[in-house]
Scaffold this motif. Structure first.
Motif, mmCIF file in Angstrom:
data_model
loop_
_atom_site.group_PDB
_atom_site.id
_atom_site.type_symbol
_atom_site.label_atom_id
_atom_site.label_comp_id
_atom_site.label_asym_id
_atom_site.label_seq_id
_atom_site.Cartn_x
_atom_site.Cartn_y
_atom_site.Cartn_z
ATOM 1 N N THR A 140 19.257 -15.016 29.350
ATOM 2 C CA THR A 140 19.226 -14.190 28.140
ATOM 3 C C THR A 140 17.832 -13.648 27.860
ATOM 4 O O THR A 140 17.679 -12.654 27.146
ATOM 5 N N VAL A 141 16.803 -14.250 28.446
ATOM 6 C CA VAL A 141 15.436 -13.773 28.247
ATOM 7 C C VAL A 141 15.231 -12.388 28.844
ATOM 8 O O VAL A 141 14.278 -11.692 28.499
ATOM 9 N N CYS A 142 16.117 -11.951 29.727
ATOM 10 C CA CYS A 142 15.969 -10.646 30.372
ATOM 11 C C CYS A 142 16.226 -9.482 29.425
ATOM 12 O O CYS A 142 15.844 -8.350 29.734
ATOM 13 N N LEU A 143 16.914 -9.731 28.326
ATOM 14 C CA LEU A 143 17.476 -8.660 27.521
ATOM 15 C C LEU A 143 16.872 -8.604 26.128
ATOM 16 O O LEU A 143 16.340 -9.592 25.622
ATOM 17 N N SER A 144 17.000 -7.456 25.486
ATOM 18 C CA SER A 144 16.511 -7.274 24.121
ATOM 19 C C SER A 144 17.575 -7.707 23.119
ATOM 20 O O SER A 144 18.749 -7.877 23.454
ATOM 21 N N GLY A 145 17.137 -7.863 21.860
ATOM 22 C CA GLY A 145 18.074 -8.152 20.787
ATOM 23 C C GLY A 145 18.269 -9.629 20.527
ATOM 24 O O GLY A 145 17.597 -10.492 21.104
ATOM 25 N N GLY A 146 19.210 -9.917 19.625
ATOM 26 C CA GLY A 146 19.555 -11.286 19.305
ATOM 27 C C GLY A 146 20.515 -11.864 20.331
ATOM 28 O O GLY A 146 21.082 -11.148 21.167
ATOM 29 N N LEU A 147 20.731 -13.179 20.250
ATOM 30 C CA LEU A 147 21.540 -13.860 21.257
ATOM 31 C C LEU A 147 22.962 -13.327 21.306
ATOM 32 O O LEU A 147 23.527 -13.125 22.393
ATOM 33 N N VAL A 148 23.562 -13.081 20.161
ATOM 34 C CA VAL A 148 24.944 -12.577 20.153
ATOM 35 C C VAL A 148 25.012 -11.209 20.814
ATOM 36 O O VAL A 148 25.928 -10.928 21.609
ATOM 37 N N GLU A 149 24.057 -10.315 20.502
ATOM 38 C CA GLU A 149 24.028 -9.001 21.148
ATOM 39 C C GLU A 149 23.902 -9.140 22.662
ATOM 40 O O GLU A 149 24.565 -8.428 23.433
ATOM 41 N N LYS A 150 23.054 -10.038 23.090
ATOM 42 C CA LYS A 150 22.842 -10.232 24.520
ATOM 43 C C LYS A 150 24.120 -10.702 25.207
ATOM 44 O O LYS A 150 24.475 -10.223 26.295
#
Length: 591
Positions: free
Chosen positions: A7-17
C-alpha cells in the motif's frame, strides 16, 4: 500468477488504496503499518473490506530494529512485536516482514543474531504467525540476502524464512544467482522494484527513486528467473517507494503497477521458455501508418500542410476527417472533438498481426478505443495510452484499405516523405508510466536518456524506438515547474533545402532562428559558404557527427503542435540535439 502490491506504493488513504488495487486486478496487498495507523477504520473493518474486494492481505509490514541489541532492549522489542501480532490477528494475516536492524543494533555477533531471531520466531509461532526476514541494503550488520539466509538457516524455525527484495539485492550489486541455493519453501515473500542507475546514498535512492518493473535499469527478468527456479510459489509483489507515485491518481497508478507485473512475468517466462503467463508476444512495429491531429477547427493545419507541399487526399466518407499525405507520411485531421487547440491525438502503426497486438495490449490492461465504423469501412484495432493518445494497429496495405474511405483530393505531393519520428512530451507525474506503456504495450525499446538545456531548465529526453529505427518516439520530460513541451511530427525528406524553398514560395514562414546560431554553426563545422548561406536564408538548422549530417527546420506552433522537416545524410541517427536549446528558446520568443 498471483499478484500483490504494498500500500506504500500508492497515494491516498488506506481505503482508497485498497479499492484501487481491486480495480486494477491485484490478488492481494501488503498492508503498510503506517497506512493502518493513519486509517480511521479498525483492523476488522479493513479485513472485511479486503474480503469484499477479493483482496488477500498477504503480509503486514514492516517490523524494524528487532535483533542485534542488548537483552533489555530485545525484551522490549518482543513486547512491541506482541502488540503487532495482535493487530495481525485482527487483520487476518499470518505473515510479518522483519527488516534487518538499521538503527539500534549494537552487535553483529552471529550467535546473538541467531538466538534473537529464533526467539522472535518462537513468539510469533505461538500466535500462528510466520516471519520473513529481509536484509536491508543499509542494514547495520546484515545488508546481504545471503547473510540473512545463513542466519535464518542457523535459527532453524519452521515459521522463519526470508523475504527477497530486488532493490536491496540489486542496488548493492549482489549476485542474485545464489538465490537458487535457498529452498523455495523458505522464501516466504518476494518484493519487486526497479530503479534507475544512480550514484547516491542507497537509503535515499530507495526511499525516493524506486520504479515499477520495466522503467529502470535493473535486470528484473534475470532476478525473477532465479527466484522462480529456486521454487518460490508465493505472489509477485511490488514495493516501490517513489515520490511521484504517492502524489498521482491512485486508480491510474494501481493500473500502471499491475501492468508492470504482467509485463515482467511475461518477459521472464519468455526468457526461460516457460508457458505461463500466456500473453501474445509483442508485435514489432514495421512503420508508422499515420499520425492523427485532433481539434474542433484545424484549417490552420490544412494551410500549413498545403504550404509544406503535402497532397490533400480528400474527406472521409462518413466523418469530419481529412487526409493529407506526402509519400508514406500520412497525417489525418480529425474535427470530431470539442477542444479548439490542435493536439496529437493518435498514432497508427503497421504490424504483421494487428489482432495479436491488440490482444497483448488488452492482456496488459490497456483500455480499448471505440470509434464508430460504418458498413464497408475498415475497423482498426486500438487502445488508449495513459495520457489518452490512441495507438492503432494495421496489418493491411493502407492504400488498399482505409485510405479508400477518403475521396475528393489528389495523390501527388510536392515531395515524397516518411514519418521520421513523433516527439511526445509529458508532465513529470506521467513520464515513467508512458515509458512503460510504450515498451510493454507498443513493444518499443528505450535508448539511454539525455538531458537537453532549455530556457526553463533541463528537459529530459528518452527515445523509444523499434529495433530497426523505423518507428521512433522521442519522449520529453520538462522540469516540474516548466510548461509541458510542445509535441511535434517530424517528416523525413530527401532534400530539406528544396522542400524549404518550395514551402517558402507557397507562403510558409518557419520558426525564426537567430543570427548568432549560424555564427556558432560556422565556428563548429566550417561549412561551405553556399551551404551556410542557404541555411541562413531559409532558417534551417544543421548538425553533423562522425556518421553523417542532419538538416532540419520547424514550422510555427499551433496550439501544442508543430511540424519538423528533416533530412538525414549518411548514417546520422540522432535528432539534432545540439539545436534543441535554440528551438526551445525561439518557440518561447514567439509564443
Amino acid at each position: 500468477m498471483n499478484t500483490s502490491v504494498a500500500t506504500v506504493c500508492l497515494s491516498g488513504g488506506l481505503v482508497e488504496k485498497l479499492h484501487a488495487c481491486a480495480v486494477a486486478g491485484f490478488d492481494g496487498v501488503e498492508i503498510m503499518d503506517a497506512d493502518l495507523v493513519a486509517a480511521p477504520e479498525s483492523p476488522e473493518e479493513i479485513r472485511a473490506l479486503c474480503d469484499r474486494l477479493g483482496l488477500r492481505i498477504e503480509m503486514f509490514q514492516p517490523f524494524r530494529d528487532a535483533e542485534g541489541v542488548d537483552d533489555t532492549t530485545f525484551a522490549d522489542n518482543l513486547r512491541r512485536a506482541s502488540a503487532k501480532f495482535d493487530v495481525m490477528e485482527r487483520l487476518g494475516t499470518d505473515l510479518m516482514l522483519l527488516c534487518s536492524n538499521a538503527g539500534t543494533a549494537t552487535t553483529g555477533d552471529e550467535d546473538v543474531l541467531v538466538r534473537q531471531l529464533g526467539a522472535f520466531a518462537d513468539l510469533a509461532a505461538e500466535r500462528g504467525i510466520r516471519v520473513a526476514y529481509e536484509a536491508l541494503a543499509w542494514g547495520r550488520h546484515v545488508d546481504d540476502y545471503r547473510d540473512a539466509w545463513r542466519l535464518v538457516e542457523r535459527a532453524d524455525r519452521p515459521n522463519l524464512g526470508i523475504c527477497l527484495d530486488s532493490f536491496h539485492i540489486l542496488s548493492r550489486g549482489h549476485d542474485p544467482a545464489d538465490i537458487e541455493r535457498i529452498p523455495g519453501e523458505k522464501i516466504l515473500f518476494l518484493q519487486l522494484a526497479d530503479a534507475p542507475a544512480l550514484d547516491m546514498d542507497v537509503l535515499q535512492w530507495s526511499r525516493h527513486h524506486r520504479l515499477f518493473p520495466g522503467e529502470g535499469d535493473f535486470d528484473l527478468t534475470g532476478f525473477l528467473g532465479h527466484v522462480l527456479r529456486a521454487g518460490y510459489t508465493g505472489p509477485l509483489s511490488l514495493e516501490v517507494f517513489n515520490d511521484t507515485f504517492r502524489q498521482t491518481d491512485v486508480v491510474r497508478t494501481a493500473a500502471h503497477a499491475r501492468r508492470s507485473l504482467t509485463w515482467l512475468a511475461d518477459r521472464t517466462a519468455a526468457a526461460n521458455g516457460w508457458s505461463e503467463p500466456r500473453i501474445p508476444a509483442p508485435k514489432e512495429a514495421r512503420g508508422v501508418d499515420f499520425v492523427e491531429v485532433a481539434g474542433s477547427d484545424l484549417h490552420e493545419i490544412d494551410q500549413l500542410l498545403g504550404q509544406l507541399g503535402f497532397a490533400f487526399r480528400g474527406l472521409h466518407q462518413s466523418k469530419p476527417v481529412r487526409l493529407w499525405s506526402a509519400g508514406t507520411a500520412r497525417i489525418i485531421l480529425n474535427e470530431q472533438v470539442r477542444a479548439a487547440a490542435p493536439r496529437l491525438s493518435a498514432l497508427g502503426l503497421t504490424v504483421d498481426d494487428a489482432r495479436s497486438a491488440a490482444a497483448r495490449a488488452s492482456a496488459l490492461g490497456a483500455d480499448p478505443v471505440f470509434r464508430r465504423t460504418y458498413r464497408g469501412e475498415v475497423e482498426l484495432r486500438a487502445v488508449a495510452s495513459p495520457d489518452g493518445t490512441e495507438v492503432y494497429w494495421n496489418d493491411r496495405d493502407p492504400e488498399e484499405s482505409w485510405i479508400r474511405e477518403f475521396s475528393g483530393g489528389e495523390a501527388r505531393a510536392a515531395f515524397a516523405g516518411t514519418i521520421d519520428h513523433v516527439n511526445v512530451s509529458y508532465p513529470w507525474q506521467e513520464f515513467d508510466e508512458a515509458v512503460l506503456f510504450m515498451s510493454s504495450v507498443v513493444g518499443l525499446g528505450a535508448e539511454p536518456p539525455a538531458d537537453v538545456p532549455g530556457p526553463r531548465g533541463l528537459v529530459r529526453s528518452q527515445v523509444m524506438r523499434s529495433r530497426d529505427g523505423v518507428v521512433r518516439l522521442p519522449m520529453n520530460l520538462a522540469p516540474p515547474t516548466a510548461p509541458v513541451p510542445h509535441r511535434h511530427i517530424a517528416v523525413r525528406v530527401d532534400d530539406a533545402i528544396a522542400v524549404a524553398r518550395g514551402a517558402q514560395e507557397r507562403g510558409l514562414r518557419f520558426l525564426p532562428i537567430p543570427a548568432n546560431y549560424y555564427d556558432d554553426v560556422q565556428a563548429r563545422f566550417a561549412l561551405d559558404d553556399d551551404v551556410l548561406g542557404a541555411l541562413k536564408e531559409l532558417g534551417l538548422l544543421y548538425d553533423r557527427d562522425g556518421d553523417g549530417e542532419f538538416i532540419h527546420f520547424y514550422t510555427p506552433t499551433f496550439g501544442g503542435l508543430f511540424l519538423e522537416i528533416v533530412e538525414r545524410r549518411g548514417g546520422y541517427d540522432g535528432y539534432g540535439a545540439p539545436n534543441a536549446p535554440v528551438r526551445l528558446s525561439a518557440q518561447r520568443q514567439v509564443a
